[in-house]
Write a protein that holds these residues in place. Structure first.
Motif, PDB file in Angstrom:
ATOM      1  N   TRP A   9       0.650  -1.134   0.102  1.00 48.91           N
ATOM      2  CA  TRP A   9      -0.112  -0.051   0.070  1.00 48.91           C
ATOM      3  C   TRP A   9       0.855   1.209   0.038  1.00 48.91           C
ATOM      4  CZ3 TRP A   9      -4.103  -1.146   4.256  1.00 48.91           C
ATOM      5  CH2 TRP A   9      -4.811  -2.277   4.050  1.00 48.91           C
ATOM      6  N   ALA A  10       2.040   1.171   0.683  1.00 47.35           N
ATOM      7  CA  ALA A  10       3.028   2.362   0.849  1.00 47.35           C
ATOM      8  C   ALA A  10       3.694   2.834  -0.490  1.00 47.35           C
ATOM      9  CB  ALA A  10       3.866   2.324   1.962  1.00 47.35           C
ATOM     10  N   LEU A  46       0.716   5.885   6.254  1.00 54.48           N
ATOM     11  CA  LEU A  46       1.269   7.298   5.939  1.00 54.48           C
ATOM     12  C   LEU A  46       1.969   7.982   6.982  1.00 54.48           C
ATOM     13  CD1 LEU A  46      -1.966   8.201   3.884  1.00 54.48           C
ATOM     14  CD2 LEU A  46       0.020   7.317   3.048  1.00 54.48           C
ATOM     15  N   GLN A  47       1.357   8.054   8.029  1.00 48.84           N
ATOM     16  CA  GLN A  47       2.118   8.567   9.394  1.00 48.84           C
ATOM     17  C   GLN A  47       3.491   8.155   9.373  1.00 48.84           C
ATOM     18  OE1 GLN A  47      -0.689   8.077  12.409  1.00 48.84           O
ATOM     19  NE2 GLN A  47      -1.830   9.665  11.828  1.00 48.84           N
ATOM     20  N   ALA A  48       3.756   6.822   9.404  1.00 51.58           N
ATOM     21  CA  ALA A  48       5.148   6.319   9.270  1.00 51.58           C
ATOM     22  C   ALA A  48       6.001   6.657   8.307  1.00 51.58           C
ATOM     23  CB  ALA A  48       5.010   4.858   9.521  1.00 51.58           C
ATOM     24  N   LEU A  49       5.377   7.005   7.079  1.00 60.29           N
ATOM     25  CA  LEU A  49       6.084   7.200   5.978  1.00 60.29           C
ATOM     26  C   LEU A  49       6.629   8.717   6.305  1.00 60.29           C
ATOM     27  CD1 LEU A  49       4.176   5.754   2.771  1.00 60.29           C
ATOM     28  CD2 LEU A  49       6.568   5.053   3.749  1.00 60.29           C
ATOM     29  N   GLU A  84       8.146  -1.259   8.099  1.00 59.96           N
ATOM     30  CA  GLU A  84       8.354  -2.739   8.939  1.00 59.96           C
ATOM     31  C   GLU A  84       9.209  -2.450  10.093  1.00 59.96           C
ATOM     32  OE1 GLU A  84       6.722  -5.471   8.603  1.00 59.96           O
ATOM     33  OE2 GLU A  84       6.002  -4.914   6.477  1.00 59.96           O
ATOM     34  N   GLY A  85       9.996  -1.271   9.876  1.00 61.74           N
ATOM     35  CA  GLY A  85      10.844  -1.124  11.168  1.00 61.74           C
ATOM     36  C   GLY A  85      12.112  -1.635  10.974  1.00 61.74           C
ATOM     37  N   THR A  86      13.308  -1.492  11.745  1.00 66.21           N
ATOM     38  CA  THR A  86      14.613  -1.804  11.627  1.00 66.21           C
ATOM     39  C   THR A  86      14.885  -2.943  12.275  1.00 66.21           C
ATOM     40  OG1 THR A  86      15.062  -0.457  13.431  1.00 66.21           O
ATOM     41  CG2 THR A  86      15.189   0.819  11.260  1.00 66.21           C
ATOM     42  N   ALA A  87      14.022  -3.490  12.938  1.00 69.36           N
ATOM     43  CA  ALA A  87      14.377  -4.741  13.494  1.00 69.36           C
ATOM     44  C   ALA A  87      14.725  -6.052  12.722  1.00 69.36           C
ATOM     45  CB  ALA A  87      13.332  -5.277  14.568  1.00 69.36           C
TER      46      ALA A  87
END
Length: 161
Positions: A9-10, A46-49, A84-87
């Protein structure tokens, strides 16, 4: 490995935002309606982007999102990490230390070959994603997406943006 649907989606939202005329934005409701995805869930992505510096947000009733930098400066890796984050995908549980033959921690001076192989593969995967920019995807889409769909998208953007 499975990436969340939010990654797809992103990326699609970013390519849509790249097509906007200068100074225009699209709100999360418009993007959710265009792609027929849940608005609340998309808004979270969208907020994460935006937090990652990929999108910039304009507040207010007529506000929305646009790319924060040029499409050739945003990679798939940037988007995947934002969503997804950096983990690491692989999380070693050190199960080799368990069971009847397990030994004290001092006997395990480095991660096992399984963990090293998984982490190496993930590093290659992320490096490959880093080679593909939004601009490259948009250029490919110009040849892959039918002229009819491109025209319909442009008509929709003119009505909304």
């Amino acid at each position: 490995m499975r990436l969340s649907e939010g990654v797809e989606w992103a990326v699609h939202c970013c390519t849509m935002l790249a097509a906007l005329p200068e100074g225009r934005t699209l709100g999360p409701g418009d993007l959710a309606a265009f792609f027929e995805v849940p608005r609340a869930y998309l808004a979270k992505h969208l907020q994460a982007l935006s937090k990652a510096g990929i999108l910039s947000a304009s507040p207010g009733r007529s506000g929305g999102y646009r790319l924060a930098r040029a499409a050739d400066a945003i990679t798939l890796r940037d988007i995947v990490v934002a969503i997804e984050g950096t983990a690491p995908c692989f999380r070693c549980q050190e199960i080799r230390r368990r069971g009847p033959t397990g030994q004290p921690q001092r006997c395990y001076t480095r991660p096992c070959g399984i963990a090293r192989a998984m982490w190496a593969a993930e590093k290659v995967f992320l490096a490959e994603l880093g080679k593909t920019t939004l601009a490259m995807l948009i250029a490919e889409a110009a040849h892959e997406v039918s002229k009819e769909q491109q025209a319909a998208t442009q008509r929709w953007l003119k009505r909304i943006a």
